[in-house]
Scaffold this active site. Structure first.
Site, mmCIF file in Angstrom:
data_model
loop_
_atom_site.group_PDB
_atom_site.id
_atom_site.type_symbol
_atom_site.label_atom_id
_atom_site.label_comp_id
_atom_site.label_asym_id
_atom_site.label_seq_id
_atom_site.Cartn_x
_atom_site.Cartn_y
_atom_site.Cartn_z
ATOM 1 C CB SER A 65 -0.683 0.032 1.227
ATOM 2 O OG SER A 65 0.015 -0.261 2.696
ATOM 3 C CE LYS A 134 -2.731 2.082 4.686
ATOM 4 N NZ LYS A 134 -2.865 1.243 3.700
#
Length: 257
Positions: A65, A134
């Site tokens: 990701s 993230k």
């Protein structure tokens, strides 16, 4: 006379004791070596635990990701002083605890008791799936939306050119329009087409934002494998022109909503 006799005897006893210690060391070099190694190992464990608890902590990257900023199986070191002593800002890559079990349900590597112990004292990276990495795109009060006519994400009305995006990925295939709640951040993965991030929860009451209290720290460096050695991936430059507050019309729309 008794006192004068005792003093030389005390010195003599000290010399004899010192001589015995030297003799023991000379007779048992292996014992001396083992003792010194044990002391070094104990000190290393204590120092590692203190560093892992208050300053730096290692984590394992399990998914794609954050490609290509962070690769699968990378080991990263996280600065635990941010947030807190140091600030978190837009563009920072952070590790946070998935306290609501939104994104941490994936598989994690199997470990044994020794690996768990080494992770506890900070000598091995944490592979727990409930820690997620993230990039911060919006801070509290920010208006984040997708997208302008060129397909760019806007933060407080300012379009963002994102050089860290995975090659070929659009900034977002899904539209969104959120205002980040107080004491929270809004986060996206760099590999947008392979990232479950704040976009997946825009219909929730907090619009996919993550509380600042859940942030463990800011990524400081990739430390393994050696061919991937680099900085932590944070990049604040694309957000330098973002105003501190949304435009007045955006704030009015939010109040009306």
């Amino acid at each position: 006379m008794a006192e004068s006799d005792e003093e030389p005897q005390t010195r003599r006893q000290r010399r004899e004791a010192s001589g015995r210690r030297r003799t023991l060391k000379e007779r048992s070099p292996l014992l001396s070596f083992v003792t010194e190694c044990a002391i070094v190992i104990v000190l290393a464990i204590v120092i590692s635990f203190v560093v892992k608890t208050f300053f730096l902590r290692a984590f394992f990257i399990p998914s794609e990701s954050m490609e290509q900023t962070l690769q699968v199986d990378d080991r990263i070191v996280v600065n635990l002083l941010a947030p807190g002593v140091m600030d978190i800002d837009r563009g920072d890559v952070v590790v946070f605890e998935d306290t609501r079990e939104w994104w941490g349900s994936g598989s994690e590597p199997e470990t044994n008791a020794f690996q768990d112990a080494m992770t506890f004292v900070g000598l091995m990276p944490d592979t727990s799936s409930h820690y997620v990495v993230k990039r911060v795109v919006g801070m509290e009060g920010d208006h984040v939306e997708c997208c302008d006519d060129q397909g760019r994400i806007l933060v407080n009305g300012e379009p963002i050119d994102e050089p860290y995006l995975f090659p070929g990925d659009a900034p977002s295939a899904a539209e969104f329009d959120v205002t980040v709640p107080e004491d929270s951040v809004w986060l996206l993965g760099d590999h947008r087409s392979a990232s479950a991030d704040s976009r997946a929860h825009t219909e929730d009451p907090d619009m996919g934002a993550v509380p600042v209290d859940d942030i463990i720290g800011r990524s400081a460096a990739v430390i393994w494998p050696w061919q991937n050695w680099s900085g932590g991936g944070s990049d604040r430059e694309p957000f330098e022109q973002v105003p501190d507050e949304p435009p007045a019309e955006d704030q009015t729309d939010a109040e009306d909503g």
